[in-house]
Design a protein around this motif. Structure first.
Motif, mmCIF file in Angstrom:
data_model
loop_
_atom_site.group_PDB
_atom_site.id
_atom_site.type_symbol
_atom_site.label_atom_id
_atom_site.label_comp_id
_atom_site.label_asym_id
_atom_site.label_seq_id
_atom_site.Cartn_x
_atom_site.Cartn_y
_atom_site.Cartn_z
ATOM 1 N N ASN A 212 0.817 -1.217 0.000
ATOM 2 C CA ASN A 212 0.000 0.000 0.000
ATOM 3 C C ASN A 212 0.852 1.268 0.000
ATOM 4 O O ASN A 212 0.318 2.389 0.031
ATOM 5 C CB ASN A 212 -0.954 0.013 1.192
ATOM 6 N N HIS A 265 1.953 -10.415 0.264
ATOM 7 C CA HIS A 265 0.881 -10.959 -0.559
ATOM 8 C C HIS A 265 0.227 -9.810 -1.325
ATOM 9 O O HIS A 265 -0.116 -8.778 -0.737
ATOM 10 C CB HIS A 265 -0.150 -11.672 0.315
ATOM 11 N N PRO A 266 0.046 -9.933 -2.653
ATOM 12 C CA PRO A 266 -0.440 -8.806 -3.456
ATOM 13 C C PRO A 266 -1.896 -8.447 -3.221
ATOM 14 O O PRO A 266 -2.322 -7.353 -3.584
ATOM 15 C CB PRO A 266 -0.224 -9.292 -4.892
ATOM 16 N N VAL A 267 -2.664 -9.330 -2.613
ATOM 17 C CA VAL A 267 -4.095 -9.081 -2.391
ATOM 18 C C VAL A 267 -4.379 -8.702 -0.942
ATOM 19 O O VAL A 267 -5.022 -7.679 -0.666
ATOM 20 C CB VAL A 267 -4.938 -10.317 -2.785
ATOM 21 N N PHE A 268 -3.878 -9.494 0.003
ATOM 22 C CA PHE A 268 -4.246 -9.315 1.405
ATOM 23 C C PHE A 268 -3.263 -8.453 2.201
ATOM 24 O O PHE A 268 -3.584 -8.015 3.301
ATOM 25 C CB PHE A 268 -4.403 -10.673 2.081
ATOM 26 N N ARG A 308 1.388 -13.058 -9.256
ATOM 27 C CA ARG A 308 0.648 -11.802 -9.428
ATOM 28 C C ARG A 308 -0.656 -11.751 -8.633
ATOM 29 O O ARG A 308 -1.078 -10.672 -8.202
ATOM 30 C CB ARG A 308 0.362 -11.557 -10.907
ATOM 31 N N ASP A 309 -1.345 -12.895 -8.439
ATOM 32 C CA ASP A 309 -2.598 -12.885 -7.696
ATOM 33 C C ASP A 309 -2.470 -13.543 -6.325
ATOM 34 O O ASP A 309 -3.468 -13.693 -5.605
ATOM 35 C CB ASP A 309 -3.721 -13.543 -8.498
ATOM 36 N N GLY A 310 -1.252 -13.923 -5.956
ATOM 37 C CA GLY A 310 -1.026 -14.497 -4.631
ATOM 38 C C GLY A 310 -1.465 -15.931 -4.470
ATOM 39 O O GLY A 310 -1.507 -16.448 -3.348
ATOM 40 N N SER A 311 -1.766 -16.617 -5.570
ATOM 41 C CA SER A 311 -2.215 -18.007 -5.481
ATOM 42 C C SER A 311 -1.050 -18.992 -5.403
ATOM 43 O O SER A 311 -1.247 -20.160 -5.073
ATOM 44 C CB SER A 311 -3.100 -18.352 -6.677
ATOM 45 N N ASP A 340 -6.309 -19.228 0.435
ATOM 46 C CA ASP A 340 -6.707 -17.937 0.991
ATOM 47 C C ASP A 340 -6.912 -17.986 2.497
ATOM 48 O O ASP A 340 -6.632 -17.016 3.211
ATOM 49 C CB ASP A 340 -8.003 -17.447 0.329
ATOM 50 N N ARG A 344 -5.071 -15.064 4.514
ATOM 51 C CA ARG A 344 -5.963 -13.916 4.714
ATOM 52 C C ARG A 344 -5.874 -13.419 6.165
ATOM 53 O O ARG A 344 -5.771 -14.223 7.102
ATOM 54 C CB ARG A 344 -7.396 -14.338 4.416
#
Length: 357
Positions: A212, A265-268, A308-311, A340, A344
């Motif tokens: 962020n 992690h790119p999402v969380f 790229r999507d954290g998977s 996740d 998460r």
């Protein structure tokens, strides 16, 4: 971001309880490096992976196909690598050269040169520049679109050898020997925005910006992580903290292992750390909790990268010679499927006890 290592050949040993059930560790990539892994990174656009190594190479993998697409040979050990786009990347080599790697033609081209080994390299999408750091106490900015001999945009002196750097947006964080940390704005590189001293007491191993853009995490050889913020107001400074990690009880005493690598992690926005204890831990920095510890890997964790999507999480299990010359497992790249649920952020009541201070 690069992890420090050494260039001695591995001494294979039989798999023991340190590696556990290898199936639980992830899928192993074929044709891993023959010597220590210095870094690995996923593309921002696909599940392609670059791996740099002390075996004087950068390997290019298609992770989904478990296929090595290309090997870029260098004259000396390669200390870092990064993607430009899906068709090209860059390498930082101990022969002092920053190279552009063409993944289509499978050829490399000299972008520029330092006066000492190049320890790390990153590409800034927003600035359109390559940033390299070296043991010549400088960072250099390069324009990858310029012709040979014309790529250098600027040279910026640092207080000591550059060990690690990280970019998020226009923020550039440079960590050097002597516990120095410089923060730059890539739009105005005339001088650092901030000049800091690491709150950790020993050598910095890695730095990673928060996704962020509000701050960065520092890891050191003493088995600690420092969570720092760019905002220097009193309220923001009160949120900074240091916690202990990658520590084991062995022979009746507590042993601190170096933190070699970290990745967000790119999402969380949670993050993973890897240490010389062979463990990968996942943390929730906001709630100051560890979310999960994966099974122990065969040897030190030299580098980590989320896709790229954290998977997916790429894990380099590669001995970093923190205990000197000794028998160790061969270098291996594992690809973990990330659930996740385990990555998460969780409500405070459902997490394990707070991080040790």
């Amino acid at each position: 971001m690069s992890a420090l290592g050494t260039s001695k050949p591995p001494v294979p040993v039989p798999s023991g309880d340190g590696g556990g059930d290898r199936v639980r560790l992830g899928r192993e990539l074929s044709h891993p490096p023959r010597d220590g892994v210095s870094n690995l990174c996923f593309s921002r656009h696909s599940n392609r992976l670059l791996v740099s190594s002390w075996d004087k190479s950068v390997r290019f993998f298609d992770v989904e196909a478990n296929q090595m697409i290309a090997v870029f040979s260098h004259k000396r050990p390669v200390l870092d690598c990064c993607f430009h786009d899906d068709q090209s990347g860059f390498s930082a080599c101990s022969d002092r050269v920053v190279r552009r790697l063409s993944l289509d033609s499978k050829k490399s081209f000299r972008l520029g040169i330092h006066d000492a080994p190049v320890s790390c390299v990153e590409y800034s999408c927003v600035a359109g520049q390559v940033i390299s750091g070296g043991w010549d106490n400088t960072i250099k900015c390069w324009d990858p679109k310029s012709g040979p001999g014309q790529a250098l945009v600027g040279t910026h002196n640092q207080p000591e050898r550059v060990y690690s750097l990280s970019i998020e947006g226009y923020k550039l964080v440079v960590a050097t020997a002597g516990r120095h940390v410089n923060v730059y704005d890539l739009r105005n590189m005339s001088e650092p925005e901030q000049q800091r001293e690491s709150p950790l007491q020993h050598q910095t191993r890695c730095v990673e910006c928060y996704p962020n853009g509000t701050g960065f995490a520092l890891g050191s050889v003493e088995g600690k992580i420092a969570m720092e913020f760019f905002d220097q107001s009193e309220s923001a400074l009160s949120k900074s903290y240091v916690f202990k990690c990658h520590r084991l009880t062995e022979g009746g005493r507590r042993v601190a292992y170096p933190v070699n690598t970290s990745t967000f992690h790119p999402v969380f926005g949670t993050f993973a750390t890897g240490g010389c204890d062979g463990f990968v831990n996942v943390w929730d920095g906001s709630w100051k909790r560890r979310l999960i510890q994966y099974p122990r890997y065969p040897t030190s964790i030299a580098a980590l990268s989320f896709n790229r999507d954290g998977s997916l999480l790429a894990v380099a299990s590669s001995y970093t010679y923190e205990m000197g010359e000794r028998p160790h497992e061969p270098d291996t790249i594992f690809i973990r499927d990330v659930n996740d649920v385990e990555i998460r952020p969780r409500p405070r009541a459902n997490t394990i006890p707070a991080l040790p201070q």
